[in-house]
Design a protein around this motif. Structure first.
Motif, mmCIF file in Angstrom:
data_model
loop_
_atom_site.group_PDB
_atom_site.id
_atom_site.type_symbol
_atom_site.label_atom_id
_atom_site.label_comp_id
_atom_site.label_asym_id
_atom_site.label_seq_id
_atom_site.Cartn_x
_atom_site.Cartn_y
_atom_site.Cartn_z
ATOM 1 N N ALA A 53 0.829 -1.304 0.335
ATOM 2 C CA ALA A 53 0.183 0.234 -0.079
ATOM 3 C C ALA A 53 1.069 1.445 -0.293
ATOM 4 O O ALA A 53 0.278 2.266 -0.358
ATOM 5 C CB ALA A 53 -0.804 0.117 1.425
ATOM 6 N N VAL A 54 1.967 1.142 0.273
ATOM 7 C CA VAL A 54 3.221 2.528 0.609
ATOM 8 C C VAL A 54 3.233 2.942 -0.832
ATOM 9 O O VAL A 54 4.566 2.251 -2.151
ATOM 10 C CB VAL A 54 4.100 1.926 1.053
ATOM 11 C CG1 VAL A 54 5.343 3.139 1.088
ATOM 12 C CG2 VAL A 54 4.021 1.735 2.385
ATOM 13 N N SER A 55 4.024 3.833 -1.720
ATOM 14 C CA SER A 55 4.276 4.390 -2.964
ATOM 15 C C SER A 55 5.692 4.991 -2.429
ATOM 16 O O SER A 55 7.135 5.484 -2.298
ATOM 17 C CB SER A 55 3.811 4.806 -3.321
ATOM 18 O OG SER A 55 3.580 6.813 -2.533
ATOM 19 N N LEU A 56 6.132 5.362 -1.002
ATOM 20 C CA LEU A 56 7.173 5.942 -0.350
ATOM 21 C C LEU A 56 7.059 5.928 0.905
ATOM 22 O O LEU A 56 6.592 5.990 1.399
ATOM 23 C CB LEU A 56 6.926 7.637 -0.181
ATOM 24 C CG LEU A 56 7.804 8.640 0.254
ATOM 25 C CD1 LEU A 56 9.323 8.305 -0.835
ATOM 26 C CD2 LEU A 56 7.992 9.706 0.309
ATOM 27 N N GLY A 57 7.982 4.960 1.009
ATOM 28 C CA GLY A 57 8.889 4.389 2.791
ATOM 29 C C GLY A 57 8.894 5.263 3.379
ATOM 30 O O GLY A 57 10.333 6.203 2.711
ATOM 31 N N VAL A 58 9.559 4.023 4.443
ATOM 32 C CA VAL A 58 10.610 5.055 5.823
ATOM 33 C C VAL A 58 12.098 5.647 4.877
ATOM 34 O O VAL A 58 12.650 4.177 4.726
ATOM 35 C CB VAL A 58 10.333 5.017 6.840
ATOM 36 C CG1 VAL A 58 11.911 5.912 7.502
ATOM 37 C CG2 VAL A 58 9.670 4.863 7.290
ATOM 38 N N SER A 59 12.322 6.797 4.970
ATOM 39 C CA SER A 59 14.234 6.967 4.441
ATOM 40 C C SER A 59 15.524 6.551 5.416
ATOM 41 O O SER A 59 14.988 6.498 6.631
ATOM 42 C CB SER A 59 14.271 8.550 3.973
ATOM 43 O OG SER A 59 14.181 9.635 5.170
ATOM 44 N N PRO A 60 15.917 6.817 4.775
ATOM 45 C CA PRO A 60 17.287 6.528 5.699
ATOM 46 C C PRO A 60 17.103 7.475 6.716
ATOM 47 O O PRO A 60 17.902 7.436 8.113
ATOM 48 C CB PRO A 60 18.886 6.408 4.755
ATOM 49 C CG PRO A 60 18.792 5.677 4.203
ATOM 50 C CD PRO A 60 16.842 6.281 3.523
ATOM 51 N N ARG A 61 16.985 8.644 6.791
ATOM 52 C CA ARG A 61 16.626 10.227 7.699
ATOM 53 C C ARG A 61 15.894 8.967 9.046
ATOM 54 O O ARG A 61 15.868 9.734 9.557
ATOM 55 C CB ARG A 61 16.259 11.209 6.718
ATOM 56 C CG ARG A 61 16.589 12.726 8.129
ATOM 57 C CD ARG A 61 15.814 13.305 6.747
ATOM 58 N NE ARG A 61 17.224 13.981 6.301
ATOM 59 C CZ ARG A 61 16.896 14.326 5.655
ATOM 60 N NH1 ARG A 61 14.883 14.453 4.340
ATOM 61 N NH2 ARG A 61 17.336 14.941 3.808
ATOM 62 N N GLY A 62 14.617 9.364 8.192
ATOM 63 C CA GLY A 62 13.759 7.967 9.259
ATOM 64 C C GLY A 62 14.301 7.337 10.440
ATOM 65 O O GLY A 62 14.157 7.653 11.347
ATOM 66 N N THR A 63 14.815 6.082 9.972
ATOM 67 C CA THR A 63 16.058 4.871 10.914
ATOM 68 C C THR A 63 16.591 5.749 11.334
ATOM 69 O O THR A 63 17.131 5.413 12.613
ATOM 70 C CB THR A 63 16.606 4.891 9.893
ATOM 71 O OG1 THR A 63 15.481 3.908 9.048
ATOM 72 C CG2 THR A 63 16.910 3.070 10.471
ATOM 73 N N ILE A 64 17.547 6.932 10.956
ATOM 74 C CA ILE A 64 18.193 7.842 11.943
ATOM 75 C C ILE A 64 17.846 8.547 13.118
ATOM 76 O O ILE A 64 17.675 8.681 14.056
ATOM 77 C CB ILE A 64 19.295 8.418 11.429
ATOM 78 C CG1 ILE A 64 19.869 7.757 10.091
ATOM 79 C CG2 ILE A 64 19.951 9.456 12.486
ATOM 80 C CD1 ILE A 64 21.129 8.675 9.204
#
Length: 317
Positions: free
Chosen positions: A245-256
């Motif tokens: 359902a996702v077109s844009l997931g969590v970026s590495p910035r989000g993981t950080i």
């Protein structure tokens, strides 16, 4: 070395406790939201509060700023606001025949961006560099922002009249995004009674200094993150990217951002290491605003995607 680390963690807990006690005297019944804001402050992040008008978003932001012995700026975002109204500009001085730099309100340790989604995307973008890098580049010159630099932004729901959606790049700069919600009946009675009899916000006095916040941030960055916990956070982000359902997931910035927030939470609990429970507790507030769900996905939401990821990704023992 061990003794020094323990003393440092005690200092972080003390700063957190003082701030929390001060703010809870004004913001009643919203302990989780208060804790999230303080965790973000200690982790070096920024906070986005989304909710209907009148539930205390601005009061919370002002309570945080009043509890810190620091300069405070407030920007009321409106459709006619310009980027230079935020960052500053050069003004010609005819007496000296030179251009003089006038710093904008962004040059303050604590910044309240009130109703940020009422300004145009062009104006909203004036905060991108400031929030990501702690600096502002205007007229070809880069100027450093104060340390610490902490943004508390409020926005009304997108369906409200006169709002513009925040760009994905802007949303990604916020460490956590949460909502206030209506208070419970008993809490609302206390809020209304307090406002009728006095103004609790005016009674707040600073309980920590800017220097203490800066030191606490340095301590938080040294909290250990073991490989298993780091892998767990990366796996959660990966699960959001692979969701149908996702077109844009969590970026590495989000993981950080998730890991840094988890470091702060661990420090406020008196631990010098991040546990899986820190990641689990903060993921619902650190990840959903970074996710875009496909328009045709019936019933899917960013919050539901993160909940599914937490269920499907095994936690380290």
């Amino acid at each position: 070395m061990q003794g020094s680390r323990v003393e440092s963690l005690v200092e972080v807990r003390e700063i957190f406790s003082r701030l929390r006690g001060s703010i809870r005297g004004v913001v009643v019944g919203k302990d989780r939201v208060v804790d999230l804001c303080l965790i973000s402050l200690l982790a070096g992040g920024h906070v986005l509060l989304t909710d209907i008008p009148g539930v205390g978003k601005t009061t919370l932001a002002r309570a945080i700023s009043s509890s810190i012995a620091a300069d405070f700026s407030r920007i009321q975002f409106t459709p006619d606001l310009l980027p230079s109204d935020i960052t500053g500009t050069s003004v010609y001085d005819p007496r000296e025949a030179v251009f003089k730099w006038l710093a904008g309100p962004v040059f303050a340790p604590v910044l309240l961006a009130d109703e940020i989604n009422r300004a145009t995307p062009r104006t909203q973008s004036a905060l991108l560099e400031a929030m990501a890098e702690g600096q502002v580049t205007v007229e070809g010159e880069t100027r450093e922002l104060p340390e610490p630099f902490f943004v508390v932004a409020t926005q009304n729901p997108h369906q409200f009249h006169g709002t513009y959606p925040l760009p994905e790049g802007q949303l990604d700069r916020f460490m956590v995004a949460t909502t206030m919600g209506y208070p419970e009946r008993r809490a609302e009675l206390g809020i209304v009674r307090a406002q009728v009899e006095r103004r609790p916000l005016d009674e707040i006095r600073p309980v920590v200094s800017v220097r203490e916040v800066a030191v606490a941030r340095e301590i938080v960055r040294k909290v250990q993150v073991h490989e298993e916990v780091l892998g767990y956070a990366v796996a959660l982000a990966g699960a959001t990217r692979n969701h149908p359902a996702v077109s844009l997931g969590v970026s590495p910035r989000g993981t950080i951002a998730l890991i840094r927030a988890a470091q702060a939470r661990a420090a406020t609990k008196g631990r010098d290491f991040v546990g899986p429970e820190d990641v689990k507790e903060l993921a619902p507030d650190a990840l959903p605003h970074r996710i875009s769900v496909r328009g045709g996905s019936s019933g899917a939401s960013a919050e539901a995607v993160v909940a599914e990821a937490l269920e499907s990704v095994p936690s380290p023992a």
